[in-house]
Design an enzyme around this catalytic site. Structure first.
Site, mmCIF file in Angstrom:
data_model
loop_
_atom_site.group_PDB
_atom_site.id
_atom_site.type_symbol
_atom_site.label_atom_id
_atom_site.label_comp_id
_atom_site.label_asym_id
_atom_site.label_seq_id
_atom_site.Cartn_x
_atom_site.Cartn_y
_atom_site.Cartn_z
ATOM 1 N N GLU A 85 3.243 18.866 -24.046
ATOM 2 C CA GLU A 85 1.977 18.794 -23.331
ATOM 3 C C GLU A 85 2.195 18.980 -21.838
ATOM 4 O O GLU A 85 3.246 18.625 -21.310
ATOM 5 C CB GLU A 85 1.352 17.417 -23.553
ATOM 6 C CG GLU A 85 1.118 17.139 -25.010
ATOM 7 C CD GLU A 85 0.597 15.745 -25.262
ATOM 8 O OE1 GLU A 85 0.236 15.046 -24.291
ATOM 9 O OE2 GLU A 85 0.547 15.360 -26.432
ATOM 10 N N CYS A 130 1.427 17.943 -14.263
ATOM 11 C CA CYS A 130 2.331 17.024 -14.937
ATOM 12 C C CYS A 130 2.981 17.800 -16.076
ATOM 13 O O CYS A 130 2.297 18.398 -16.893
ATOM 14 C CB CYS A 130 1.528 15.833 -15.467
ATOM 15 S SG CYS A 130 2.480 14.698 -16.463
ATOM 16 N N CYS A 181 11.076 12.280 -27.243
ATOM 17 C CA CYS A 181 11.828 11.505 -26.255
ATOM 18 C C CYS A 181 12.712 10.508 -26.994
ATOM 19 O O CYS A 181 12.325 9.977 -28.030
ATOM 20 C CB CYS A 181 10.868 10.759 -25.326
ATOM 21 S SG CYS A 181 11.706 9.869 -23.983
ATOM 22 N N CYS A 239 10.481 3.768 -25.520
ATOM 23 C CA CYS A 239 9.542 2.797 -24.931
ATOM 24 C C CYS A 239 8.462 2.486 -25.980
ATOM 25 O O CYS A 239 7.835 3.405 -26.525
ATOM 26 C CB CYS A 239 8.916 3.363 -23.661
ATOM 27 S SG CYS A 239 10.155 3.789 -22.425
ATOM 28 N N CYS A 289 4.716 3.949 -25.890
ATOM 29 C CA CYS A 289 4.508 5.350 -25.502
ATOM 30 C C CYS A 289 4.448 6.250 -26.726
ATOM 31 O O CYS A 289 5.261 6.128 -27.650
ATOM 32 C CB CYS A 289 5.638 5.792 -24.573
ATOM 33 S SG CYS A 289 5.593 7.540 -24.144
ATOM 34 N N CYS A 334 0.842 10.696 -21.794
ATOM 35 C CA CYS A 334 1.832 11.577 -22.406
ATOM 36 C C CYS A 334 1.948 11.384 -23.917
ATOM 37 O O CYS A 334 1.914 10.291 -24.432
ATOM 38 C CB CYS A 334 3.187 11.389 -21.749
ATOM 39 S SG CYS A 334 3.627 9.685 -21.480
HETATM 40 N N1 SAH Z 1 10.574 9.403 -19.314
HETATM 41 C C1 SAH Z 1 10.049 9.371 -17.991
HETATM 42 C C2 SAH Z 1 8.816 10.243 -17.750
HETATM 43 C C3 SAH Z 1 7.740 10.346 -18.797
HETATM 44 S S1 SAH Z 1 6.469 9.160 -18.971
HETATM 45 C C4 SAH Z 1 9.752 7.951 -17.589
HETATM 46 O O1 SAH Z 1 9.951 7.048 -18.383
HETATM 47 O O2 SAH Z 1 9.376 7.731 -16.445
HETATM 48 C C5 SAH Z 1 5.559 9.009 -17.495
HETATM 49 C C6 SAH Z 1 4.990 7.607 -17.332
HETATM 50 O O3 SAH Z 1 3.897 7.330 -18.242
HETATM 51 C C7 SAH Z 1 6.037 6.530 -17.601
HETATM 52 O O4 SAH Z 1 5.978 5.557 -16.602
HETATM 53 C C8 SAH Z 1 5.580 5.997 -18.941
HETATM 54 O O5 SAH Z 1 6.083 4.737 -19.191
HETATM 55 C C9 SAH Z 1 4.070 6.051 -18.813
HETATM 56 N N2 SAH Z 1 3.342 5.902 -20.090
HETATM 57 C C10 SAH Z 1 3.772 6.223 -21.315
HETATM 58 N N3 SAH Z 1 2.832 5.942 -22.241
HETATM 59 C C11 SAH Z 1 1.766 5.428 -21.590
HETATM 60 C C12 SAH Z 1 0.478 4.953 -21.996
HETATM 61 N N4 SAH Z 1 0.103 4.959 -23.268
HETATM 62 N N5 SAH Z 1 -0.359 4.480 -21.037
HETATM 63 C C13 SAH Z 1 0.007 4.513 -19.736
HETATM 64 N N6 SAH Z 1 1.196 4.964 -19.283
HETATM 65 C C14 SAH Z 1 2.084 5.413 -20.202
#
Ligand code: SAH
Length: 362
Positions: free
Chosen positions: A106, A119, A126, A130, A133, A349
């Site tokens: 995306e 973005c 990934c 996390c 996510c 994301c």
């Molecule tokens: N892997 C990298 C970049 C990708 S995610 C990182 O961890 O920074 C970009 C940001 O979006 C990260 O801070 C991630 O934790 C956040 N994110 C992921 N899922 C989310 C969600 N459902 N709501 C809000 N932020 C989210």
């Protein structure tokens, strides 16, 4: 005797043509020399790609027709296609990009005043895990090539009106950019140089879960990109639960690496903090964040959770968000609460890919 060879199904991406966005400038010049063309044509081609927003070789009308033909026989300019797109009322556009091997990533264009921010994803899926996510729910499939990262930028650039220009890039799409640093840096070099998209590194942000050796490599690379570290919890006990890769690293090592990056680059650090109702939005968390960040002068970007179907997390109430914010501000933390631009179109994301996969297979 004739050996019977197995019939190999020829894939669409396997026709022998190279992805031009993965070919170095010097290589392109050499190829031109080999077919008897003048080397300055390489510069013209590059201009067509990055400045004149061409989407195929046929559009490069000041190249001789024969050269355009040769280019299309040997190279592919866009190897991906757009398999789905969404546009929200605030002007945010999100594309689901289908790669030559069928993988999907995306990317998003955000319009905000004069800003045209994009973005971009760095991996299919990934590996960081996390728990809140959508991108990592099925693990990582593969790294993107530099060309595939650039393609997302070019697709989004094509969405702009002719007089508009891309102004900011965040590597905050799917994937962990520091787990694919070589290809990310290759793509960003073309994003920042004037022969490419010409976006200053000060307007480019690399977001990471916090991988110290890769952060140190980025510091040695010495281009002043902004670094954003996804912290999400102020202590190891909580961060180990939310960001499983932390079990092998620890908050202290992440903060030390971030400090070294700041010392080397002079760029103010940003920490990202996804606010999960009842989990990391407590007064204790706020107090620990004050201890951790108050003296650092860095920016804390708090992002209210964008719910992901099937996951048990929720966005905190407005009152809880305000309490959290006040505690941080009282403690002297530089804090910014990000508004949820594009949330109506799954612009967090991994969500568009996931929802589509659900619609197709669920
Ligand atoms: N892997 C990298 C970049 C990708 S995610 C990182 O961890 O920074 C970009 C940001 O979006 C990260 O801070 C991630 O934790 C956040 N994110 C992921 N899922 C989310 C969600 N459902 N709501 C809000 N932020 C989210």
């Amino acid at each position: 005797m004739v050996d019977l060879l197995p019939v190999v199904q020829k894939r669409a991406d396997d026709d022998g043509r190279r992805h031009l966005l993965n070919v170095d400038f010097a290589e392109l010049q050499q190829w031109l020399a080999e077919i008897g063309e003048r080397p300055f044509r390489a510069g013209q081609i590059r201009q067509w790609i990055y400045h004149r927003r061409a989407s195929d070789f046929a559009a490069m009308t000041d190249l001789p027709a024969k050269l355009r033909q040769r280019l299309s026989e040997s190279f592919v300019l866009f190897r991906s296609t757009i398999s789905s797109e969404q546009r929200s009322s605030d002007g945010t556009e999100k594309l689901l990009v289908r790669l030559a091997d069928g993988g999907e990533v995306e990317c998003v264009l955000l319009r905000d005043g004069n800003r045209r921010s994009i973005c971009v994803s760095s991996q299919v899926g990934c590996a960081m895990g996390c728990v809140f996510c959508a991108s990592g729910l099925d693990g990582v499939e593969r790294n993107l090539t530099g060309g595939e990262i650039l393609e997302q930028m070019l697709w989004l650039q094509q969405r702009l009106a002719p007089e508009e220009r891309l102004s900011h890039i965040v590597m905050m799409g799917m994937g962990e950019p520091l787990a694919n640093l070589d290809q990310v840096l290759r793509a960003l070099e073309l994003a920042r140089t004037s022969e490419g998209l010409g976006i200053s590194p000060r307007r480019i942000t690399i977001s990471t879960v916090g991988l110290p050796p890769a952060i140190d490599r980025l510091a040695r690379y010495a281009v002043p990109y902004n670094l954003a570290v996804s912290l999400h919890a102020p202590n190891d006990e909580l961060r180990n639960r939310l960001v499983p890769v932390n079990r092998r690293i620890g908050v202290e090592a992440v903060m030390d690496a971030a400090d070294r990056y700041f010392a080397a680059s002079g760029r103010r650090l940003t920490f990202e903090y996804v606010l999960l109702g009842g989990i990391n939005d407590t007064p204790e968390c706020a107090a620990e964040l004050v201890d951790l960040l108050g003296r650092r002068g860095s920016l804390l970007n708090v992002i209210p959770y964008n719910p992901v179907a099937g996951l048990p997390y929720r966005t905190p109430s407005g009152a809880a968000i305000s309490r959290f914010r006040e505690a941080l501000e009282r403690g002297g933390v530089n804090v910014q609460f990000r508004q949820r631009k594009g949330s109506e179109i799954d612009a967090a994301c991994g969500q568009l890919r996931r929802n589509r996969a659900g619609a197709e297979f669920g």
